[in-house]
Design a protein around this motif. Structure first.
Motif, mmCIF file in Angstrom:
data_model
loop_
_atom_site.group_PDB
_atom_site.id
_atom_site.type_symbol
_atom_site.label_atom_id
_atom_site.label_comp_id
_atom_site.label_asym_id
_atom_site.label_seq_id
_atom_site.Cartn_x
_atom_site.Cartn_y
_atom_site.Cartn_z
ATOM 1 N N UNK A 199 2.099 6.014 -32.852
ATOM 2 C CA UNK A 199 2.355 6.620 -34.165
ATOM 3 C C UNK A 199 2.209 8.136 -34.178
ATOM 4 N N UNK A 200 1.410 8.676 -33.255
ATOM 5 C CA UNK A 200 1.148 10.122 -33.274
ATOM 6 C C UNK A 200 1.425 10.752 -31.907
ATOM 7 N N UNK A 201 2.646 10.613 -31.405
ATOM 8 C CA UNK A 201 2.951 11.036 -30.029
ATOM 9 C C UNK A 201 2.799 12.525 -29.776
ATOM 10 N N UNK A 202 2.859 13.354 -30.816
ATOM 11 C CA UNK A 202 2.744 14.802 -30.624
ATOM 12 C C UNK A 202 1.306 15.301 -30.688
ATOM 13 N N UNK A 203 0.379 14.380 -30.875
ATOM 14 C CA UNK A 203 -1.027 14.755 -30.907
ATOM 15 C C UNK A 203 -1.680 14.414 -29.579
ATOM 16 N N UNK A 204 -2.711 15.172 -29.230
ATOM 17 C CA UNK A 204 -3.501 14.865 -28.040
ATOM 18 C C UNK A 204 -4.103 13.469 -28.151
ATOM 19 N N UNK A 205 -4.278 12.975 -29.366
ATOM 20 C CA UNK A 205 -4.826 11.634 -29.580
ATOM 21 C C UNK A 205 -3.983 10.570 -28.886
ATOM 22 N N UNK A 206 -2.667 10.764 -28.850
ATOM 23 C CA UNK A 206 -1.790 9.787 -28.224
ATOM 24 C C UNK A 206 -2.073 9.684 -26.728
ATOM 25 N N UNK A 207 -2.219 10.831 -26.061
ATOM 26 C CA UNK A 207 -2.520 10.816 -24.632
ATOM 27 C C UNK A 207 -3.926 10.282 -24.372
ATOM 28 N N UNK A 208 -4.853 10.620 -25.245
ATOM 29 C CA UNK A 208 -6.215 10.108 -25.097
ATOM 30 C C UNK A 208 -6.217 8.592 -25.226
ATOM 31 N N UNK A 209 -5.410 8.052 -26.149
ATOM 32 C CA UNK A 209 -5.306 6.608 -26.308
ATOM 33 C C UNK A 209 -4.749 5.964 -25.043
ATOM 34 N N UNK A 210 -3.722 6.592 -24.434
ATOM 35 C CA UNK A 210 -3.166 6.066 -23.180
ATOM 36 C C UNK A 210 -4.226 6.021 -22.085
ATOM 37 N N UNK A 211 -5.031 7.069 -22.009
ATOM 38 C CA UNK A 211 -6.073 7.151 -20.996
ATOM 39 C C UNK A 211 -7.099 6.037 -21.167
ATOM 40 N N UNK A 212 -7.487 5.784 -22.407
ATOM 41 C CA UNK A 212 -8.478 4.743 -22.677
ATOM 42 C C UNK A 212 -7.902 3.351 -22.459
ATOM 43 N N UNK A 213 -6.630 3.183 -22.793
ATOM 44 C CA UNK A 213 -6.008 1.866 -22.669
ATOM 45 C C UNK A 213 -5.838 1.451 -21.216
#
Length: 270
Positions: A199-213
């Motif tokens: 939902x938020x691909x332009x935020x660092x949160x999106x990459x952080x979520x990928x890292x955690x997943x």
């Protein structure tokens, strides 16, 4: 007249001695800023705080008040305030020369304050940082402050704002948890990480979520063994794919963490 003269000399020497004692405690607070620019407030690589100090007085005479020694931060329009204050069980400890480094996240600190959130949405936020040191010397308490360094918290983009609102309203995955370096992840939180990623691909949160997943996915497919893990080739391929995807991140933290994880897993036996 002689007594008065000797008394004045005593007072001057006393003042000089006090100044000398104060000068002997050297404190320096510095901010290690990575070469790249933080992509958002969530980018932990930007904020690696280093603190060093040297002590020239005999250690047995100088004690630190652990409960009143901590980093302080100052946002525009606010007074200095403690940041991540540690509530030590020990009030006083012997003060030694030394240094420390730690990644810190200002996201939770900023986004739980409406005024700071507004500033963050409207532009970059200059953040001042210093270290407060309270020491006990011969029964007297003295407070020292380090030099002041300034960080810049980047202005929010649209997905930063939307992601922060989502986290504030989340029941399972809190803002504080996701802004820690290694939050624990359970099944309910995984679904929310999936939503954040998409939902938020332009935020660092999106990459952080990928890292955690990827670490969450791999944890179910690897087998702990002596001195490491048994990692099936399919899992290694999955982790390699995540590395290929995140190795071009603008965030130094993301690039470093995924490389370390990939290198370690690829070195494990199949």
């Amino acid at each position: 007249m002689k007594k008065i003269y000797l008394y004045l000399i005593f007072i001057v020497l006393l003042v000089l001695n006090v100044k000398s004692i104060s000068a002997q405690l050297s404190i320096n607070c510095h901010i290690d800023i990575s070469n790249d620019t933080a992509v958002s407030i969530y980018d932990l690589s930007k904020y690696n705080i280093g603190f060093s100090h040297s002590v020239k007085l005999p250690d047995e005479y100088l004690k630190r008040n652990d409960r009143n020694s901590y980093f302080e931060v100052k946002f525009p329009g606010f007074d200095w305030r403690p940041f991540q204050k540690q509530n030590s069980f020990m009030k006083y400890s012997t003060l030694y020369s030394g240094s420390m480094h730690s990644f810190v996240s200002f996201a939770h600190f900023t986004l739980t304050n409406d005024t700071l959130t507004t500033l963050w949405k409207n532009g970059d936020i200059p953040l001042q940082v210093r270290y407060k040191y309270e020491v006990l010397y011969k029964g007297e308490i003295n407070t020292y402050y380090s030099n002041i360094d300034t960080l810049i918290i980047p202005r929010a983009n649209e997905h930063d704002v939307e992601g922060s609102v989502y986290l504030k309203n989340s029941e399972n995955l809190t803002l504080l948890e996701i802004t820690n370096i290694y939050p624990s992840t359970n099944y309910e939180e995984y679904d929310q990480l999936l939503h954040i990623r998409n939902a938020f691909p332009n935020s660092f949160l999106s990459e952080l979520a990928k890292l955690l997943m990827i670490s969450y996915d791999a944890s179910f497919l690897i087998e702990p063994i002596d001195y490491g893990y048994k990692v099936p080739p399919a899992v290694k391929a999955m982790i390699q794919s995540a590395y290929d995807n995140l190795s071009n991140s603008k965030s130094e933290y993301i690039r470093y963490d995924i490389k370390e994880y990939n290198d370690f897993m690829q070195a494990q036996p199949d």
